[in-house]
Write a protein that holds these residues in place. Structure first.
Motif, PDB file in Angstrom:
ATOM      1  N   THR A 109      14.359 -63.701  68.296  1.00 34.03           N
ATOM      2  CA  THR A 109      13.082 -64.134  68.880  1.00 34.03           C
ATOM      3  C   THR A 109      12.177 -64.564  67.715  1.00 34.03           C
ATOM      4  O   THR A 109      12.450 -64.243  66.553  1.00 34.03           O
ATOM      5  CB  THR A 109      12.387 -62.960  69.599  1.00 34.03           C
ATOM      6  OG1 THR A 109      12.097 -61.943  68.599  1.00 34.03           O
ATOM      7  CG2 THR A 109      13.270 -62.386  70.700  1.00 34.03           C
ATOM      8  N   ALA A 110      11.105 -65.247  68.033  1.00 35.58           N
ATOM      9  CA  ALA A 110      10.175 -65.705  66.989  1.00 35.58           C
ATOM     10  C   ALA A 110       9.586 -64.509  66.239  1.00 35.58           C
ATOM     11  O   ALA A 110       9.508 -64.514  65.003  1.00 35.58           O
ATOM     12  CB  ALA A 110       9.084 -66.563  67.616  1.00 35.58           C
ATOM     13  N   ASP A 111       9.235 -63.472  66.974  1.00 35.55           N
ATOM     14  CA  ASP A 111       8.663 -62.284  66.307  1.00 35.55           C
ATOM     15  C   ASP A 111       9.684 -61.631  65.376  1.00 35.55           C
ATOM     16  O   ASP A 111       9.368 -61.257  64.243  1.00 35.55           O
ATOM     17  CB  ASP A 111       8.190 -61.263  67.348  1.00 35.55           C
ATOM     18  CG  ASP A 111       6.927 -61.723  68.069  1.00 35.55           C
ATOM     19  OD1 ASP A 111       6.771 -61.400  69.262  1.00 35.55           O
ATOM     20  OD2 ASP A 111       6.118 -62.445  67.438  1.00 35.55           O
ATOM     21  N   ALA A 112      10.930 -61.545  65.833  1.00 36.05           N
ATOM     22  CA  ALA A 112      11.978 -60.929  64.992  1.00 36.05           C
ATOM     23  C   ALA A 112      12.250 -61.795  63.769  1.00 36.05           C
ATOM     24  O   ALA A 112      12.428 -61.285  62.655  1.00 36.05           O
ATOM     25  CB  ALA A 112      13.261 -60.741  65.813  1.00 36.05           C
ATOM     26  N   ALA A 113      12.234 -63.107  63.953  1.00 36.28           N
ATOM     27  CA  ALA A 113      12.457 -64.018  62.812  1.00 36.28           C
ATOM     28  C   ALA A 113      11.314 -63.898  61.804  1.00 36.28           C
ATOM     29  O   ALA A 113      11.535 -63.923  60.592  1.00 36.28           O
ATOM     30  CB  ALA A 113      12.575 -65.454  63.307  1.00 36.28           C
ATOM     31  N   ALA A 114      10.104 -63.717  62.291  1.00 39.97           N
ATOM     32  CA  ALA A 114       8.946 -63.554  61.389  1.00 39.97           C
ATOM     33  C   ALA A 114       9.107 -62.283  60.564  1.00 39.97           C
ATOM     34  O   ALA A 114       8.911 -62.283  59.343  1.00 39.97           O
ATOM     35  CB  ALA A 114       7.657 -63.517  62.204  1.00 39.97           C
ATOM     36  N   ARG A 115       9.525 -61.209  61.246  1.00 38.72           N
ATOM     37  CA  ARG A 115       9.738 -59.938  60.528  1.00 38.72           C
ATOM     38  C   ARG A 115      10.857 -60.073  59.507  1.00 38.72           C
ATOM     39  O   ARG A 115      10.768 -59.593  58.376  1.00 38.72           O
ATOM     40  CB  ARG A 115      10.042 -58.808  61.523  1.00 38.72           C
ATOM     41  CG  ARG A 115       8.847 -58.334  62.337  1.00 38.72           C
ATOM     42  CD  ARG A 115       9.137 -57.018  63.043  1.00 38.72           C
ATOM     43  NE  ARG A 115      10.215 -57.167  64.046  1.00 38.72           N
ATOM     44  CZ  ARG A 115       9.989 -57.572  65.307  1.00 38.72           C
ATOM     45  NH1 ARG A 115       8.746 -57.870  65.685  1.00 38.72           N
ATOM     46  NH2 ARG A 115      10.981 -57.682  66.177  1.00 38.72           N
ATOM     47  N   ASP A 116      11.906 -60.795  59.896  1.00 42.49           N
ATOM     48  CA  ASP A 116      13.063 -60.963  58.998  1.00 42.49           C
ATOM     49  C   ASP A 116      12.672 -61.741  57.742  1.00 42.49           C
ATOM     50  O   ASP A 116      13.032 -61.373  56.629  1.00 42.49           O
ATOM     51  CB  ASP A 116      14.170 -61.696  59.764  1.00 42.49           C
ATOM     52  CG  ASP A 116      15.469 -61.804  58.979  1.00 42.49           C
ATOM     53  OD1 ASP A 116      15.897 -62.939  58.687  1.00 42.49           O
ATOM     54  OD2 ASP A 116      16.000 -60.745  58.595  1.00 42.49           O
ATOM     55  N   ALA A 117      11.894 -62.801  57.935  1.00 40.50           N
ATOM     56  CA  ALA A 117      11.448 -63.609  56.782  1.00 40.50           C
ATOM     57  C   ALA A 117      10.562 -62.770  55.867  1.00 40.50           C
ATOM     58  O   ALA A 117      10.722 -62.788  54.641  1.00 40.50           O
ATOM     59  CB  ALA A 117      10.705 -64.840  57.271  1.00 40.50           C
ATOM     60  N   ALA A 118       9.674 -61.995  56.459  1.00 40.40           N
ATOM     61  CA  ALA A 118       8.763 -61.167  55.652  1.00 40.40           C
ATOM     62  C   ALA A 118       9.544 -60.135  54.834  1.00 40.40           C
ATOM     63  O   ALA A 118       9.221 -59.861  53.673  1.00 40.40           O
ATOM     64  CB  ALA A 118       7.752 -60.473  56.548  1.00 40.40           C
ATOM     65  N   LEU A 119      10.604 -59.596  55.442  1.00 40.25           N
ATOM     66  CA  LEU A 119      11.455 -58.641  54.700  1.00 40.25           C
ATOM     67  C   LEU A 119      12.063 -59.330  53.473  1.00 40.25           C
ATOM     68  O   LEU A 119      12.076 -58.786  52.366  1.00 40.25           O
ATOM     69  CB  LEU A 119      12.593 -58.144  55.606  1.00 40.25           C
ATOM     70  CG  LEU A 119      12.325 -56.910  56.460  1.00 40.25           C
ATOM     71  CD1 LEU A 119      13.532 -56.607  57.363  1.00 40.25           C
ATOM     72  CD2 LEU A 119      12.006 -55.700  55.573  1.00 40.25           C
ATOM     73  N   LYS A 120      12.533 -60.563  53.665  1.00 33.67           N
ATOM     74  CA  LYS A 120      13.159 -61.300  52.551  1.00 33.67           C
ATOM     75  C   LYS A 120      12.112 -61.618  51.469  1.00 33.67           C
ATOM     76  O   LYS A 120      12.397 -61.573  50.287  1.00 33.67           O
ATOM     77  CB  LYS A 120      13.814 -62.575  53.075  1.00 33.67           C
ATOM     78  CG  LYS A 120      15.082 -62.280  53.898  1.00 33.67           C
ATOM     79  CD  LYS A 120      15.667 -63.527  54.509  1.00 33.67           C
ATOM     80  CE  LYS A 120      16.940 -63.175  55.296  1.00 33.67           C
ATOM     81  NZ  LYS A 120      17.038 -64.006  56.517  1.00 33.67           N
ATOM     82  N   PRO A 157      -7.904 -61.532  56.094  1.00 37.61           N
ATOM     83  CA  PRO A 157      -7.426 -61.243  54.735  1.00 37.61           C
ATOM     84  C   PRO A 157      -6.891 -59.825  54.559  1.00 37.61           C
ATOM     85  O   PRO A 157      -6.205 -59.533  53.591  1.00 37.61           O
ATOM     86  CB  PRO A 157      -8.671 -61.467  53.871  1.00 37.61           C
ATOM     87  CG  PRO A 157      -9.823 -61.321  54.787  1.00 37.61           C
ATOM     88  CD  PRO A 157      -9.362 -61.758  56.141  1.00 37.61           C
ATOM     89  N   GLN A 158      -7.191 -58.956  55.552  1.00 39.92           N
ATOM     90  CA  GLN A 158      -6.783 -57.543  55.416  1.00 39.92           C
ATOM     91  C   GLN A 158      -5.479 -57.238  56.156  1.00 39.92           C
ATOM     92  O   GLN A 158      -4.890 -56.202  55.973  1.00 39.92           O
ATOM     93  CB  GLN A 158      -7.883 -56.608  55.994  1.00 39.92           C
ATOM     94  CG  GLN A 158      -9.275 -56.858  55.445  1.00 39.92           C
ATOM     95  CD  GLN A 158      -9.354 -56.619  53.944  1.00 39.92           C
ATOM     96  OE1 GLN A 158      -8.649 -55.756  53.419  1.00 39.92           O
ATOM     97  NE2 GLN A 158     -10.141 -57.408  53.243  1.00 39.92           N
ATOM     98  N   GLN A 159      -5.019 -58.119  57.042  1.00 41.53           N
ATOM     99  CA  GLN A 159      -3.909 -57.667  57.887  1.00 41.53           C
ATOM    100  C   GLN A 159      -2.597 -57.652  57.120  1.00 41.53           C
ATOM    101  O   GLN A 159      -2.429 -58.366  56.126  1.00 41.53           O
ATOM    102  CB  GLN A 159      -3.871 -58.511  59.164  1.00 41.53           C
ATOM    103  CG  GLN A 159      -3.565 -59.960  58.964  1.00 41.53           C
ATOM    104  CD  GLN A 159      -2.108 -60.238  59.149  1.00 41.53           C
ATOM    105  OE1 GLN A 159      -1.290 -59.345  59.246  1.00 41.53           O
ATOM    106  NE2 GLN A 159      -1.779 -61.511  59.169  1.00 41.53           N
ATOM    107  N   GLY A 160      -1.649 -56.853  57.583  1.00 40.52           N
ATOM    108  CA  GLY A 160      -0.464 -56.555  56.774  1.00 40.52           C
ATOM    109  C   GLY A 160       0.736 -57.436  57.022  1.00 40.52           C
ATOM    110  O   GLY A 160       1.744 -57.335  56.326  1.00 40.52           O
ATOM    111  N   PHE A 161       0.650 -58.370  58.023  1.00 43.28           N
ATOM    112  CA  PHE A 161       1.846 -59.179  58.283  1.00 43.28           C
ATOM    113  C   PHE A 161       1.801 -60.442  57.430  1.00 43.28           C
ATOM    114  O   PHE A 161       0.819 -61.173  57.456  1.00 43.28           O
ATOM    115  CB  PHE A 161       1.924 -59.565  59.769  1.00 43.28           C
ATOM    116  CG  PHE A 161       2.112 -58.389  60.689  1.00 43.28           C
ATOM    117  CD1 PHE A 161       1.053 -57.887  61.421  1.00 43.28           C
ATOM    118  CD2 PHE A 161       3.356 -57.773  60.783  1.00 43.28           C
ATOM    119  CE1 PHE A 161       1.216 -56.790  62.258  1.00 43.28           C
ATOM    120  CE2 PHE A 161       3.536 -56.673  61.627  1.00 43.28           C
ATOM    121  CZ  PHE A 161       2.466 -56.180  62.361  1.00 43.28           C
TER     122      PHE A 161
END
Ligand SMILES: O=C(O)[C@H](O)[C@@H](O)[C@H](O)[C@H](O)COP(=O)(O)O
Length: 233
Positions: A109-120, A157-161
């Motif tokens: 899903t788009a949300d899962a892909a976003a999380r995956d990219a952020a992990l990388k 500017p403060q959020q963690g994603f």
């Protein structure tokens, strides 16, 4: 807020030559200093010539990781894909040796892909060395679109994603986009714009006014170093 440094070029060719030489220098300096360089590029029509010029730069591309500032949530086979644009225009010639972190992931899903990219991104272990942004005539940059219900989160500017999925009015597909924090922490943020209309959008964005009206204001007001603008009429 430090005023952006605007450099005017006679035309797109002159701009692409200068921008590619300067970005190549910044990437090689990062490799020389840290052993690696982390580079984010935008999609759309403007960067094609810049990408082609940069792909021929004789730098240590195998130590460079390229990613995207934003992506339409479509497979790389789609004409709409920024990954396809980068693969066909930037990751060629000498730059074919670079590593690439896509934002789109098949079967996620788009949300899962976003999380995956952020992990990388986290595995890279450093902030972006160079981020090259585009500008829409509606004042969007990345996929921070006026009228998007997610705009507040994307430009907080403060959020963690670091990477988020977002919908925006008028956009045919879900988008994945870097948020403000990774871009404002980038060592070098460059805005590449061409055409008189985008210059006037930039001038307007440099005035006071809400981010919601012209979302590029979020990065204009938050970079740790002056944002560099490359502009050709
Ligand atoms: O996915 C995208 O469309 C881009 O990343 C986007 O943010 C782009 O930079 C602007 O829309 C400008 O696009 P043009 O260069 O086509 O005007």
């Amino acid at each position: 807020m430090s005023e952006p440094e605007i450099t005017r070029f006679a035309d797109g060719d002159a701009l692409a030559q200068s921008l590619s030489a300067n970005v190549a220098g910044l990437l090689q300096s990062a490799v020389d200093a840290d052993g690696a360089a982390f580079f984010a590029v935008s999609g759309g029509n403007t960067p094609r010539l810049f990408f082609r010029q940069l792909s021929a730069a004789d730098i240590d591309w195998k130590k460079v990781t390229v990613t995207l500032v934003d992506e339409r949530f479509v497979p790389p086979s789609s004409e709409r894909s920024n990954q396809r644009l980068a693969a066909m225009n930037l990751l060629q010639d000498k730059a074919a040796l670079a590593a690439f972190i896509p934002l789109y992931s098949d079967g996620m899903t788009a949300d899962a892909a976003a999380r995956d990219a952020a992990l990388k991104f986290g595995e890279i272990g450093k902030p972006l060395d160079v981020a090259v942004l585009g500008l829409g005539t509606d004042g969007h940059t990345a996929s921070w679109f006026p009228g998007s219900p997610d705009l507040g989160m994307l430009t907080d500017p403060q959020q963690g994603f670091q990477v988020m999925a977002t919908e925006a009015p008028g956009q045919p597909e879900t988008r994945l986009t870097l948020t403000l924090p990774p871009l404002m922490r980038a060592k070098n943020v460059i805005l590449h714009i061409e055409g008189k209309q985008k210059r006037s959008v930039l001038e307007n964005a440099m005035n006071s006014g809400p981010v919601e009206e012209l979302p590029v204001r979020a990065i204009l007001r938050r970079t740790e170093r002056p944002l560099k603008v490359y502009w050709a009429p």
